[in-house]
Write an enzyme that holds these catalytic residues in place. Structure first.
Site, PDB file in Angstrom:
ATOM      1  CG  LEU A  16     115.677  -5.985  55.216  1.00 41.02           C
ATOM      2  CD1 LEU A  16     115.735  -5.250  53.967  1.00 41.02           C
ATOM      3  CD2 LEU A  16     114.548  -7.393  54.847  1.00 41.02           C
ATOM      4  CB  THR A  24     120.252  -3.615  55.244  1.00 40.54           C
ATOM      5  OG1 THR A  24     121.991  -3.479  55.015  1.00 40.54           O
ATOM      6  CG2 THR A  24     119.633  -3.796  53.877  1.00 40.54           C
ATOM      7  CG  ASP A 139     131.941  -9.924  50.161  1.00 41.82           C
ATOM      8  OD1 ASP A 139     131.991 -11.368  50.097  1.00 41.82           O
ATOM      9  OD2 ASP A 139     131.382  -9.916  50.687  1.00 41.82           O
TER      10      ASP A 139
END
Length: 463
Positions: A16, A24, A139
């Site tokens: 991903l 990921t 974040d």
């Protein structure tokens, strides 16, 4: 790595994302037949020990969280890959596009949708900040917010992901601070390693400004770190004020919690603290600079006019004449003419007074005064061209219950009386009121600001 099986359980479907030692992956859990997201941290060339600390903290944090808008922790184990050893964190997979992807695909967001997103994300933050070990995401940005199942007037289901930068109350105690975040969405205090719930509020505000403008916050103009966007959006003034309140550079002026932000969004008329966002009076030469932790006030000297220069010149000639006269009288006394001794005394007195007045006049038109206020003290620097005389501090205790008087010039008091004159710039009533608002808002009530004659009074807004 597609079709590879990790831990004899997770079949990799595809990658991903990939960045700096992290990957990921999308995988299928052979035990449940559900799709999962696996984060890999590999000990390679890009590996830093801070990355491992944050990776482990993300896993520990997700284990403690249970919210439908946050990925669920499923598993954690070490792995061997062709590029090196590492760790794997397994989370529930959310099949949704990020706000960043939606924006890049051309989707725009209406004012109603921005408010829906704000409410949903603030509810998530209220959950995170309300944990016993308070969780600060650190974040928040469009790429870490997922949006799915849009229908009719509903913006859809909102998710907050990527807790790789998370900080908890337990992590802050007795440990070093790792500065993380994304430029444009980070509040000023986060650059110094300080993180509080209001830090996430700022990041969310900057994200919503991105949705409203379609432009990255770092691309927008700023003044003293305050993002300016109101001229390029067509939003209700109440929503604009609320977004500016969310993104105030100073922690003391910013909304302190998700609960407060929700309340202010639902009840715009209660946004009393927006009075702190005041424009400087027209024509004022006083300059204010703020970086979230410090407030700097620069008071310029009085403007030198033709007649002011003329009278200073006349005064200088007069003082030089007096000095010459005194010198001649002193010579007479030395030569034995004691009858002029009393004239010498008066001459010296008048010369001293004259030069003192002349010095005050020169100071009035040539000296800048810089006042610095932080959470512990107020300091003053007097600035002449080519020379700096530092006077610090004039207040070095906790600022609670101290009074700052303003009347033409500034003065500080800890005992309700003048203590130290700070400047001689002639302040107008609008400047007095403006400075009172700014100082009171910055100090969050730790400094009470009044005029010397109590004519102009600013009561700090209670939070």
């Amino acid at each position: 790595m597609a079709s590879k099986i990790l831990k004899e359980r997770y079949v990799i479907q595809k990658q991903l994302s990939k960045n700096a030692g992290r990957r990921t992956l999308l995988a299928r859990d052979l035990h449940t037949q559900e799709l999962v997201a696996i984060k890999l941290l590999i000990f390679g060339e890009d590996f830093h020990w801070d990355n491992l600390k944050l990776f482990e903290r993300e896993a520990q944090t997700l284990q403690l969280l249970s919210h439908p808008a946050i990925p669920r922790y499923l598993d954690y184990f070490d792995v061997d890959t062709p590029t090196g050893k590492g760790f794997a964190l397994v989370q529930s997979y959310i099949p949704a596009k990020s706000l960043e992807e939606w924006l890049k695909s051309g989707r725009t967001f209406s004012e109603a949708e921005i408010k829906q997103l704000a409410k949903a994300l603030l509810e998530i933050l209220r959950y995170l900040h309300g944990q016993q070990a308070q969780v600060i995401h650190r974040d928040i940005k469009p790429s870490n917010i997922l949006l799915a199942n849009r229908s009719g007037n509903s913006v859809g289901d909102v998710y907050l992901v990527d807790f790789g930068s998370v900080q908890t109350l337990a992590a802050r105690k007795g440990s070093t601070i790792t500065v993380v975040g994304t430029y444009g969405y980070m509040p000023p205090e986060q650059f110094g390693g300080r993180n509080v719930p209001a830090s996430d509020i700022y990041s969310l505000g900057a994200t919503l400004i991105y949705l409203a403008t379609g432009r990255h916050p770092a691309e927008l103009s700023q003044d003293n770190l305050q993002i300016h966007f109101e001229s390029i959006v067509n939003l209700n003034p109440d929503l604009i004020d609320w977004l500016k309140w969310m993104t105030q550079p100073s922690l003391n002026r910013r909304l302190a919690s998700a609960g407060e932000a929700l309340k202010a969004l639902k009840n715009p008329r209660q946004q009393t603290d927006i009075s702190a966002i005041r424009q400087k009076p027209f024509g004022s030469r006083i300059e204010l600079k703020e970086d979230g932790e410090n407030l700097e006030i620069l008071i310029p000297p009085k403007r030198l006019t033709f007649w002011s220069a003329f009278w200073i010149f006349i005064g200088t000639l007069f003082c030089l004449g007096l000095a010459l006269w005194a010198f001649i009288c002193i010579i007479d006394v030395i030569l034995g003419n004691l009858e002029v001794s009393f004239i010498v005394v008066f001459s010296i007195f008048f010369v001293g007074s004259g030069f003192s007045l002349l010095w005050e006049a020169i100071t009035l038109f040539s000296r800048d005064t810089k006042i610095n206020i932080d959470c512990n003290q107020i300091s003053v620097t007097h600035l002449w061209p080519g020379y700096k005389c530092q006077v610090t501090p004039i207040m070095n205790k906790n600022l609670n219950n101290n009074i700052m008087y303003i009347r033409h010039s500034l003065a500080i008091s800890g005992q309700e009386k003048f203590y130290k004159t700070l400047g001689i710039y002639q302040l107008t009533p609008p400047e007095i009121e403006w400075l009172a608002n700014e100082i009171s808002a910055f100090s969050a009530g730790k400094i009470t600001v009044v005029s010397a004659d109590n004519k102009y009074v600013k009561i700090p807004t209670a939070k």
